[in-house]
Scaffold this motif. Structure first.
Motif, PDB file in Angstrom:
ATOM      1  N   ASP B  88       0.837  -1.189   0.000  1.00 55.04           N
ATOM      2  CA  ASP B  88       0.000   0.000   0.000  1.00 55.04           C
ATOM      3  C   ASP B  88       0.880   1.251   0.000  1.00 55.04           C
ATOM      4  OD1 ASP B  88      -2.564   1.348   0.176  1.00 55.04           O
ATOM      5  OD2 ASP B  88      -1.982   1.876   2.219  1.00 55.04           O
ATOM      6  N   LYS B  91       2.376   1.844  -3.459  1.00 54.41           N
ATOM      7  CA  LYS B  91       1.354   2.363  -4.371  1.00 54.41           C
ATOM      8  C   LYS B  91       1.025   3.824  -4.054  1.00 54.41           C
ATOM      9  CE  LYS B  91      -1.179  -1.837  -5.627  1.00 54.41           C
ATOM     10  NZ  LYS B  91      -2.437  -2.560  -5.296  1.00 54.41           N
ATOM     11  N   THR B  92       0.983   4.132  -2.785  1.00 54.15           N
ATOM     12  CA  THR B  92       0.686   5.511  -2.393  1.00 54.15           C
ATOM     13  C   THR B  92       1.774   6.450  -2.891  1.00 54.15           C
ATOM     14  OG1 THR B  92      -0.473   4.793  -0.419  1.00 54.15           O
ATOM     15  CG2 THR B  92       0.370   7.043  -0.414  1.00 54.15           C
ATOM     16  N   LEU B  93       3.019   6.039  -2.712  1.00 54.75           N
ATOM     17  CA  LEU B  93       4.131   6.877  -3.163  1.00 54.75           C
ATOM     18  C   LEU B  93       4.031   7.133  -4.661  1.00 54.75           C
ATOM     19  CD1 LEU B  93       6.963   5.153  -1.106  1.00 54.75           C
ATOM     20  CD2 LEU B  93       6.109   7.461  -0.760  1.00 54.75           C
ATOM     21  N   ILE B  94       3.618   6.113  -5.391  1.00 53.85           N
ATOM     22  CA  ILE B  94       3.502   6.269  -6.834  1.00 53.85           C
ATOM     23  C   ILE B  94       2.291   7.126  -7.195  1.00 53.85           C
ATOM     24  CG2 ILE B  94       3.110   5.015  -8.987  1.00 53.85           C
ATOM     25  CD1 ILE B  94       4.837   2.781  -7.664  1.00 53.85           C
ATOM     26  N   SER B  95       1.209   6.972  -6.421  1.00 52.39           N
ATOM     27  CA  SER B  95       0.030   7.810  -6.674  1.00 52.39           C
ATOM     28  C   SER B  95       0.369   9.289  -6.551  1.00 52.39           C
ATOM     29  CB  SER B  95      -1.078   7.493  -5.673  1.00 52.39           C
ATOM     30  OG  SER B  95      -1.496   6.167  -5.792  1.00 52.39           O
ATOM     31  N   LEU B  96       1.354   9.586  -5.736  1.00 47.61           N
ATOM     32  CA  LEU B  96       1.762  10.988  -5.590  1.00 47.61           C
ATOM     33  C   LEU B  96       2.425  11.507  -6.861  1.00 47.61           C
ATOM     34  CD1 LEU B  96       3.180  10.890  -1.959  1.00 47.61           C
ATOM     35  CD2 LEU B  96       1.333  12.363  -2.736  1.00 47.61           C
ATOM     36  N   GLY B  97       2.681  10.599  -7.773  1.00 48.51           N
ATOM     37  CA  GLY B  97       3.202  11.067  -9.058  1.00 48.51           C
ATOM     38  C   GLY B  97       4.646  10.687  -9.339  1.00 48.51           C
TER      39      GLY B  97
END
Lengths: 308, 308, 308
Positions: B88, B91-97
């Motif tokens: 999770d 994925k969150t780090l990647i969601s930040l862009g």
């Protein structure tokens, strides 16, 4: 036009909140396509006195995307141990040449006093159990992006309302947009005095689910459990966790939100999460919330600092 | 052309590895002379779940040299304590862009699974005792820079083969280049099953030294000693540490490498180190390895992320 | 012209110190108005082995303002636990491509030796109880900015002279500018051997105050108290803390300085601090010292690194 600080959403008119969201929409469109210079030459102090990953990184990225520089200060590894008082620390950070302060702290009621002592914008990144304004803004932004009309939208807040700064910020701003808010929580986590006049309060998640257009799961703070304020996680999950049976009761277009990080198996069961992600991933808005956090924070920094 | 991820060197053909090394040679030549924009507008998540100085700084500098931005996440000071699961978090780090993830963790076998869950390149910065691909690439690059022809080059790996991700990566890639690898290690640190077919395995450093063109000293993990897997450091140093007597047995052009940080007095005696640095500093490649790490990581980021 | 390193102010002539101050004046004027490229393409290693907020952030901002990149290394969260020796660490950091090292450590006597081992400028950000050169430079700069002529200026150093690197640096450089220095300290914190020839040494703050143009309050290191080297904080505050009675004894233009962070109620009483800030804020130079630290460090980096 704007208040100097972003601490309490009730300092902002509906028009002002809309202009932040409009600016965020601009940044969602343009980020990655061009370089921004809104904060060029600006140092922004980012000071977190409480653990955080996504909010801190989101603010820091927003500053960098706008061309600004981050002055990071996270007291767990710094001079607080020297007995420096917080007010002195904040003033020192600003003396170093900051154009604004982004601040998170676990104590509620601190930020207004600190903000009065400094001349630059003071932006809350979460204040104890008081408010978390950018979280609310990004959630509103995400609801609209999911296709919802806010006027008459039914948002069900689930869980630990009492200790949630997110819930407090939501209660403050959502009604301005015409959103109807209801609650589902164990009685100790939603005292009668907290329920806004006219809001429905469910003592049972199952019963509440068919009402909602958006199910907003609040994070259960495991730390709180040790203080005896939250029932056992197993008990909580059984009564207020979203499970497969719960999923079968929601309306067909209902979306799911969570401020993160999720405790899998607590706020939502592993099975329910897997089912949603497989069958209707477009209704799980968790990642979109994270992504939109960047654009909303860029908008806030632009409007409060960049044009200052 | 390239695999999406850099986790396991066996996913890469000799031609692909050569093109990374060629690109690294370009960056060795040009860094400091001009400004690169290969990663302009890119955020790269750098997440180390295990202590590291040189590898982390090397990757972060490589990102910055290419014009990219580092999104640093080092869980010892962040929200892991909140029980967020690793997947999770990533994925969150990647969601930040993020455009890519650079990841280090002490658990082997984790990276392939994580990489499948994310769409962006996943670059290993060291995975438990599995592999450490950029270390191997920078070592090959350094051997060539020292003037060696890789075809037929004799590399002696010394020490804790069993727990070494460096040794595993080396075993995977060096033979592709025609390098002959032999080993010198105490039996518990080099089980029979690990020795590649045809490779020589010395149980005694003295005997092995005259064979080698390159003596590659592996780091003794002091942490491992407490688990009883490594003999006492004194015993290790006596049998497998490089000392003055050992130096007298190597060929005249033999070079010395170590992935760092060195335990002085363990892998190499203080006297041997001083003698080498005074008499034949050009044969001690430790600092060149560090320096080349920057260029190789720039090349990897360029080819896996920049052109993506 | 300049020494390679900034470790000991006595390596610098008055003319050289003046040229640093002149450059700092340039940066006070121009920072925020234009973008500097003095350190463009340069990586500067910033390595603090001792807690610090303002000095570290000040150096890091100075580097960034000049267009350089910070390579931060703070061993509390890194590989020192692996037993890497300090000298090896510093060399490794430089091998990664640093143009200079900014270093803080609690051990005195270390920096000259380290600096000899590296080819790039080695800049002290505080060395044990030895010296803190940039603090002295920023203090001189601040005295002048307050309107004082340094020739014949009377500066009273108050408190823990014995353990203060600031006091040692001041003693070294202030006399060059014609400043007269006197001391007020409890006998155990100012041994006879430390008092420079001709300097007055007061054993009582009250008596000393009327003499001073500048009252320079040194920080009481609470850590030291546990070692029994400092009297109780209450006792210290009563005899050497600046209080309202003390304020009534100073000359009308006397200014107050402190290297920060202040222990309120110890070096200066809460009442005296409040009175000063309300009645004569222009005579409290604490914030100006912080602000000027940025300009002085930009000047040092420019002259020692930028032109190198």
């Amino acid at each position: 036009m704007f208040a100097k600080d972003l601490i309490d959403l009730s300092s902002f008119s509906l028009g002002e909140l809309e202009s932040i969201l409009e600016r965020a929409a601009f940044y969602r469109e343009e980020t990655g396509r061009r370089t921004f210079r809104v904060l060029e030459g600006h140092n922004i102090t980012v000071s977190f006195w409480e653990h955080s990953t996504r909010t801190r990184l989101s603010f820091e990225l927003a500053i960098k995307e706008l061309g600004g520089r981050v002055v990071g200060y996270y007291p767990e590894t710094a001079s607080e141990q020297k007995g420096e008082t917080m007010e002195d620390t904040v003033k020192t950070l600003i003396s170093l040449g900051s154009s604004a302060v982004v601040f998170r702290h676990s104590l509620p009621g601190l930020f207004h006093r600190l903000a009065q002592k400094v001349e630059v914008p003071f932006i809350s990144a979460g204040e104890g159990c008081y408010q978390h304004p950018t979280q609310t803004l990004l959630d509103i932004f995400t609801m609209r992006q999911a296709g919802f009309d806010l006027q008459g939208l039914k948002v069900l807040m689930v869980g630990d309302i009492l200790h949630s700064r997110v819930a407090r910020s939501h209660m403050c701003a959502l009604p301005l947009f015409g959103v109807e808010v209801a609650f589902a929580a164990p009685p100790p986590l939603l005292p009668d005095g907290m329920v806004p006049p006219g809001a429905t309060c469910y003592r049972n998640l199952e019963e509440a689910l068919p009402w909602a257009d958006v199910v907003y799961l609040l994070r259960v703070q495991k730390e709180r459990q040790e203080q005896g304020l939250v029932p056992s996680l197993g008990e909580y999950a059984a009564l207020f966790g979203l499970n497969l049976a719960g999923l079968s009761r929601v309306k067909s277009g209902t979306c799911f939100m969570h401020p993160g990080p999720i405790n899998p198996g607590v706020e939502i069961s592993h099975e329910a999460l897997r089912a949603l992600e497989n069958v209707a991933p477009e209704r799980v808005l968790f990642r979109k919330q994270v992504k939109n956090g960047l654009y909303v924070r860029m908008a806030v920094l632009d409007l409060l600092v960049g044009s200052g």
